[in-house]
Design an enzyme around this catalytic site. Structure first.
Site: not given
Length: 464
Positions: A10, A15, A22, A84, A384, A394
């Site tokens: 979480a 940094r 992260k 925390g 070949n 396309y």
């Protein structure tokens, strides 16, 4: 083992200086959070709970994509207020109802932790003798880590943070806290509410559980990690690069013991979910990303990147990018080939220099040697394709298919305007634009008459 893993993911990761979570940052092509979750699953954990917070939707998406079909439940719980690590675990327990069995709490930025380490760590609290254990390590440089102080009986007396270490403690206490904990689930659930935020940061710290359990008369000890690298975390881009190098070296060393040759192991990046067979040679600047599988006696690289690609035995894959492709046995690619998703090259086929192939089957022994684009094509055996040939698949709105039969010869610079079918044993003349089906055994020519104007250069010069 009826163990549960709680993975803490979480945090902000400030940094990292990133716009992403992260734990979403990748090591060898795999997000960090998946390294940790995979280790818990391989360790035998029957339930994995990931606590998300910062960039929660991004982390959820990574997990949903990776574990949608997993036999092990991988679920997420959001910690809307980051108060925390103790608070994060309490949120996880309240949301999931976990209340028994070993509970291992790991950090989501711990990508090098191995399955055996997680399994043995969980087993320390499986018998009921210990209420909790702390994962510890002895890195070459312990600076920055909390130190473990043990009592005379080997139990944890306290954890001293680096900033609180005296010079003597800094020199003598080499056992470091890796920040991971294993708990008896029933005791954890019973006492997690006793963790307070009576500290300078006003946060609920999970390490406080150790003192709480001891106060209730329960035993707390350590589990020493033999390979200190298992306990290394990522808090910066520098550490991300450092751990990537360690992960690379671990994987390459294992592959070498299994019979793979690396010309320069420091210049090959093989992902954790890739496999390589014996007697294969890996040249510098080779990358295998995702679920790659390479057989025996192949040549990989140099300058090759395979993503979610399978290659059989005896393949030569030189300066090639392949994504979601399948190469059977004795296939030759490159240099400078690009195999896009849906490419399937059968035994003995070839995609040569500056060749791009997309969503096509190249038949057994067929060759596209150089400077060609093949898209939405089914090609037979022994074909070949001459230099500079293109399937014009396309029309500006839709993609169309090209079919080429067995043993057909496509002359150089042939434009095959799809939808078109060219039969077996057919030939197309060089420089042709094929817009109509070609029957078996036929020659298809599409050219204007050549005109030769003799003396033109001299007359032109006279006019200038």
């Amino acid at each position: 083992m009826n163990a549960t893993a709680i993975v803490l993911a979480a945090g902000e990761g400030t940094r990292m200086k990133s716009n992403h979570a992260k734990v979403s940052h990748q090591i060898l092509g795999k997000p960090m959070i998946r390294w940790v979750v995979d280790a818990t699953i391989a360790a035998g954990c029957e339930r994995v709970v990931v606590v998300v917070g910062s960039h929660a939707d991004e982390v959820r998406a990574i997990l949903a994509d990776a574990y949608a079909d997993s036999p092990v439940s991988v679920e997420t719980v959001e910690q809307t207020e980051r108060l925390g690590t103790g608070h994060a675990v309490r949120v996880a327990l309240e949301a999931t109802g976990i209340s028994d069995g070993p509970v291992v709490v790991l950090n989501g930025d711990l990508p090098l932790i191995q399955a055996d380490t997680v399994r043995l760590f969980a087993e320390t609290v499986a018998t009921g003798e210990l209420a909790a254990t702390v994962l510890t390590m002895t890195p070459p440089d312990p600076f920055g880590y909390g130190r473990i102080q043990l009592d005379a009986d080997g139990a944890v007396e306290r954890i001293i943070e680096q900033k609180d270490c005296t010079p003597e403690q800094d020199a003598e206490l080499l056992e470091c806290n890796a920040g991971c904990y294993a708990f008896d689930g029933a005791l954890l659930a019973a006492h997690i509410g006793e963790v307070t935020n009576d500290n300078a940061q006003a946060e609920y710290y999970l390490p406080d559980m150790l003192e709480i359990l001891k106060r209730h008369g329960h035993a707390v000890s350590i589990f020493h990690c033999e390979d200190y690298r298992d306990g290394l975390g990522v808090n910066s881009r520098v550490q991300l690069a450092e751990l990537t190098a360690i992960a690379r070296d671990r994987i390459n060393e294992r592959l070498m013991t299994e019979g793979v040759t690396f010309i320069d192991p420091a210049q090959a990046w093989i992902g954790p979910d890739a496999t390589i067979g014996r007697d294969t040679v890996v040249w510098p600047q080779t990358h295998l990303i995702g679920t790659c599988s390479v057989g025996e006696s192949c040549q990989l690289g140099p300058n090759t990147r395979l993503t979610n690609t399978r290659a059989g035995n005896g393949c030569v894959i030189d300066e090639t990018i392949a994504v979601d492709a399948v190469l059977e046995n004795d296939v030759e690619c490159g240099p400078r080939a690009y195999l896009r998703p849906g490419t399937h090259m059968l035994d003995g086929s070839k995609a040569g220099t500056h060749v791009e192939i997309k969503k096509s089957t190249i038949g057994e022994g067929s060759k596209v040697p150089h400077l060609s684009y093949i898209g939405d094509t089914t090609m037979g055996a022994g074909v070949n394709v001459g230099a500079g040939s293109i399937t014009c698949n396309y029309d500006g709105k839709n993609k169309h298919a090209t079919v080429i039969g067995d043993r057909t010869f496509i002359g150089s610079d042939t434009m095959m305007v799809a939808p078109v079918r060219i039969g077996s044993d057919a030939i197309t003349g060089a420089g042709g634009t094929i817009t109509k089906d070609v029957p078996d055994g036929a020659l298809a020519l599409e050219r204007t008459d050549q005109r030769v104007l003799e003396g033109y250069t001299e007359r032109r010069r006279a006019r200038l």
